[in-house]
Enzyme design. Structure first.
Site, short mmCIF file in Angstrom:
data_model
loop_
_atom_site.label_atom_id
_atom_site.label_comp_id
_atom_site.label_asym_id
_atom_site.label_seq_id
_atom_site.Cartn_x
_atom_site.Cartn_y
_atom_site.Cartn_z
N CYS A 51 0.59 -1.74 -0.13
CA CYS A 51 0.25 0.19 0.03
C CYS A 51 0.55 1.52 -0.13
O CYS A 51 0.85 2.31 -0.13
CB CYS A 51 -0.86 0.03 1.41
SG CYS A 51 -1.76 -1.63 1.24
N HIS A 111 -9.27 3.15 -1.40
CA HIS A 111 -8.02 2.69 -1.58
C HIS A 111 -7.83 2.52 -2.51
O HIS A 111 -7.41 0.82 -2.17
CB HIS A 111 -7.56 2.35 -0.41
CG HIS A 111 -6.42 1.83 0.07
ND1 HIS A 111 -5.48 2.34 -0.12
CD2 HIS A 111 -6.34 0.56 0.66
CE1 HIS A 111 -4.34 1.27 -0.14
NE2 HIS A 111 -4.58 0.09 0.96
N CYS A 148 0.98 2.41 6.03
CA CYS A 148 0.87 0.84 6.53
C CYS A 148 1.41 0.49 5.40
O CYS A 148 -0.05 1.14 4.75
CB CYS A 148 0.66 1.10 7.85
SG CYS A 148 -1.72 0.82 7.16
#
Ligand SMILES: CC(C)(COP(=O)(O)OP(=O)(O)OC[C@H]1O[C@@H](n2cnc3c(N)ncnc32)[C@H](O)[C@@H]1OP(=O)(O)O)[C@@H](O)C(=O)NCCC(=O)NCCS
Length: 432
Positions: free
Chosen positions: A95, A388, A418
């Site tokens: 990510c 996301h 994160c």
């Protein structure tokens, strides 16, 4: 510790743009990650009015790979019709992928390896690669090597019906088998994060994002996409944001990952999303020479990791102190904090660790970073409300952070993300 410089040259981020972020299977349901990457890079170049011949490098990423275009950075540049002399490099850091693209670009520029770089990422959760079972894959390979029809058929005769079932990619840790959602549940339980606190974080994300859209905050950097191939639909906003959500509505949702005792729901998780984001970076001198106004500058960054079997999404709590040390700054020096919202439970856990003397001790530090002022955190919404698309989130967050500094006439922002594997990224940006 005082400021450590990245290199001899100051690195400017001149422009950032993104597609709308949309729920998987909606507006961009028929597009690939390559389509979205091509569209965002083309738009970035047009809007920055840079001569494409000035660009020497493109660093771009995708987390769930398109198996027919694994060198996505190169394919995006070619598909966007940019000069083929542009050197390209594909990056992956789960990510934090486009944070990685941005910090790689920053180092290349700071040390004189590159002058003008495109960095970003693209993701289509509508078009994930679907695998075959290993038995079917082996049979297909054996069959392709066979010399006659009888031998070509033979490998398939050993298969059972279950070998024919397709295997979708899991959003799970390879090393532990735990999904991201399971990990968020674990963090909520171990850190004592209540359902109410999670829903409040989610509510703030939606309300802030909805307000920002209303006030026109996104207009300058989220562009409309006339969706190919028919161009009969226009994606002109992030379609996950819910202006009308409430604590009451959020509290009604059933837990998804631990149905019996859990607190992580569809409402307080980031959703599966399609989208792409990119930034244009160059040395400060080059920006001045091209008469381009920098949006901001990369001051410092750090990556760090925690054990994925412990608290998977706690990476920012480890990376941020390192980045702050290298930047010669304290948490209180920051005007804004942008933290990727994988899950509300992860946000609450990271904020708790930032402020915890015990956590600081665990890291071998004399004191915790401190409390993050919620009035400075994710003021225009975060990944829960905006969505996301894994590889695009870092570039979305960086652009949003710098646009917010510009809007508020402020100077410094800490960006943290994160990532799978227990990884954490932290990036310090400044406007002046
Ligand atoms: C959590 C997850 C499983 C939910 O997927 P989903 O079931 O398709 O989610 P939906 O959007 O359909 O939402 C489920 C329900 O909650 C409701 N809902 C979702 N968000 C809401 C909100 N903010 N307010 C009110 N209701 C909401 C939806 O309306 C839907 O209701 P319905 O069933 O009556 O239609 C999925 O988003 C997921 O896997 N997320 C995690 C992704 C991940 O791991 N990311 C990695 C992070 S690093």
């Amino acid at each position: 510790m005082g400021l450590q410089k990245l290199g001899n040259r100051r690195v400017a981020i001149v422009k950032g743009v993104r597609t709308p972020f949309v729920k998987a299977g909606t507006f961009f349901g028929e597009l690939t990650a390559l389509d979205l990457g091509r569209i965002v890079v083309g738009e970035l170049v047009q809007r920055s009015e840079i001569d494409p011949d000035e660009i020497d490098s493109c660093l771009f990423g995708q987390v769930i790979p398109t198996l027919t275009a694994t060198s996505i950075a190169r394919e995006v540049v070619i598909a966007a019709g940019l000069p083929r002399k542009i050197e390209c490099h594909t990056v992956v850091r789960a990510c934090a992928t486009s944070i990685q693209a941005i910090t790689d670009a920053a180092l290349h520029i700071a040390t004189g390896q590159s002058e003008v770089v495109i960095a970003g990422g693209t993701e289509s959760m509508s078009d994930p690669p679907i695998y075959t079972s290993r038995s079917l894959a082996h049979a297909l390979l054996a069959s392709s090597r066979a010399k006659n029809i009888r031998e070509k058929i033979k490998p398939f005769q050993k298969l059972s019906p279950k070998d024919l079932i397709p295997v979708p990619p899991a959003i799970a840790e390879y090393s532990t088998g735990q999904t991201m959602g399971d990990s968020a549940e674990k963090m909520a339980k171990e850190n004592g994060i209540t359902r109410r606190e999670q829903d409040q974080i989610s509510l703030a994300s939606h309300h802030n994002a909805a307000r920002a859209w209303k006030e026109g905050f996104f207009n300058g950097h989220v562009f409309h996409v006339n969706v190919p191939p028919r161009f009969d639909k226009v994606a002109d906003h992030d379609n996950i944001v819910r202006e009308d959500t409430s604590l009451d509505a959020l509290s009604q949702l059933k837990p998804v990952f631990d149905r019996k005792y859990g607190s992580v729901t569809a409402g307080n998780s980031s959703p599966l999303t399609d989208g792409a984001a990119a930034v244009l970076m160059m040395s400060e001198e080059r920006a001045r020479a091209l008469k381009l106004e920098p949006l901001g500058f990369v001051r410092q960054f750090a990556y760090a990791a925690v054990d994925p079997a412990e608290q998977l999404l706690q990476g920012p709590a480890v990376a941020a102190p390192l980045a702050l040390d290298r930047a010669g700054m304290k948490l209180g020096d920051f005007d804004r904090v942008e933290m990727h919202e994988a899950f509300a439970a992860q946000i609450a856990s990271n904020l708790q660790a930032f402020a915890s003397a015990d956590y600081a001790k665990k890291l071998g530090r004399a004191a915790p970073l401190g409390e993050v002022d919620r009035g400075k955190l994710n003021l225009n919404g975060g990944s829960i409300a905006l969505g996301h698309p894994f590889a695009a989130t870092g570039a979305r967050l960086v652009t949003q952070a710098l646009e917010e500094l510009k809007r508020a006439k402020k100077n410094t922002v800490l960006c943290t993300v994160c990532a799978a594997g227990g990884l954490g990224a932290a990036l310090v940006l400044e406007r002046n």
